[in-house]
Design an enzyme around this catalytic site. Structure first.
Site, PDB file in Angstrom:
ATOM      1  CG  ASP A 284      -2.195   0.788   0.993  1.00  0.00           C
ATOM      2  OD1 ASP A 284      -2.226   1.635   0.071  1.00  0.00           O
ATOM      3  OD2 ASP A 284      -3.168   0.581   1.747  1.00  0.00           O
ATOM      4  CB  ALA A 285       0.148   4.844  -0.309  1.00  0.00           C
TER       5      ALA A 285
END
Length: 360
Positions: A284-285
């Protein structure tokens, strides 16, 4: 079986020509260019100059946040793709609802589609999302969301989930994957290992999946296992810990709360080993508080790849995180073999999408 040969299997399903392209491309990459292939960078707006600058970093992919002008958005994407020597992945959160490209058809989000009670209607809607996204140059979507609406205050799940009923979530997620992937867009199930029981926000703090093993296997295990069997190409490993599984495998104290994106247990032992996932794992980011609060940046950046993710989403900034990854390789925290394995999967996804034969 080595990673290159595993590309012949689902979900890549490469033929001899595809495998040969991956092998030849990998062999021709310097160490720096291999590392660059592991990065998915963010491109905000439609400035062709920015597109050229990002392409100069030779990343494996870009996530496009388009402006409001259709022609300008298309041209900027095209400029980026044409400036990349190795065809890039072009990704986005193509969810519908409030999370969509600004000039796309306005369609219901996942909760709304599930509320119709019709997977057929949902498939028609996702077909529209996929067709428009493909026309805009996207070849990778960070959908469907497999989270469960359990804690009603969850800032991450909210209306992005298909609800709280596991069979309904599974049926709609399978439709989503099928619709996107038949139009040449790789689907990604998220947020591994499962969100929805913690009302905190991964953008601010690492969240916890509180389920015991039996509960998890009856819910998220069934969902992720079903989507692996359905041929989903990617999984997004999030800033979520699953303490019960970690403790069952000997983790103690704070280590039981290690986020999935830097957890070899969750990515390699569980997802690849137990569930048999052979596709690409993306973090994820990496600017979110759920990972930045966990440990020092210089430590977590190499761990993302060393512990099982094949791609690093949103370096912050690219130059600094590239240097962290490079140092991790130099001092042995990231092995050369693991680097090649990750790059092979990145290239394998590109070949599976036919990017080695075309530009957009």
């Amino acid at each position: 079986m080595n990673t290159l040969e595993s590309l012949r299997l689902a979900p890549f399903n490469l033929d001899d020509a595809g495998v040969a392209w991956v092998a030849q491309t990998l062999a021709g990459l310097s160490t720096d260019r291999k590392l660059a292939q592991l990065f998915n960078v963010a491109m905000h707006g439609d400035d062709p100059g920015d597109a050229q600058r990002l392409a100069g970093q030779s990343p494996g992919g870009v996530t496009r946040f388009m402006g409001t002008d259709l022609d300008a958005a298309w041209r900027a994407t095209r400029a980026f793709v044409e400036a990349c020597e190795i065809p890039p992945l072009v990704s986005g959160d193509i969810e519908g609802g409030a999370i969509a490209v600004p000039f796309g058809t306005q369609l219901l989000n996942q909760l709304g589609l599930a509320a119709t009670g019709s997977t057929g209607l949902a498939e028609e809607a996702v077909d529209v999302l996929a067709a428009e996204a493909r026309a805009l140059g996207y070849n990778w979507t960070f959908t469907p969301v497999l989270d469960i609406n359990a804690a009603h205050r969850s800032a991450i799940v909210a209306t992005r989930s298909y609800g709280s009923d596991v069979p309904t979530i599974l049926a709609h997620a399978q439709v989503n994957v099928r619709a996107f992937q038949r139009q040449g867009i790789a689907a990604t199930v998220k947020h591994w290992p499962g969100e929805g029981f913690d009302d905190r926000d991964q953008h601010l703090v690492t969240t916890l999946n509180p389920l015991d093993e039996a509960q998890w296997r009856a819910s998220f295990g069934r969902l992720y296992g079903g989507l692996v069997d359905a041929g989903v190409m990617c999984v997004m490993s999030a800033h979520i810990a699953w303490p019960a599984y970690a403790r069952a495998h000997g983790a103690q104290g704070l280590e039981a709360c290690r986020p999935a994106c830097v957890s070899a247990l969750l990515n390699q032992t569980l997802l690849r080993g137990e569930l048999g996932f052979n596709g690409l794992i993306v973090s994820d980011a990496m600017a979110m508080g759920g990972i930045t609060a966990w440990d020092e940046r210089a430590k977590v950046v190499p761990e993302v790849i060393a512990h099982g993710c094949d791609m690093f989403l949103f370096p912050s900034p690219f130059e600094a995180d590239f240097a962290h990854l490079e140092r991790g390789l130099a001092d042995g925290r990231l092995s050369a073999a693991r680097l090649d394995e990750a790059v092979t999967r990145v290239l394998g996804l590109k070949a599976a999408l036919g990017l080695h034969r075309k530009t957009l």
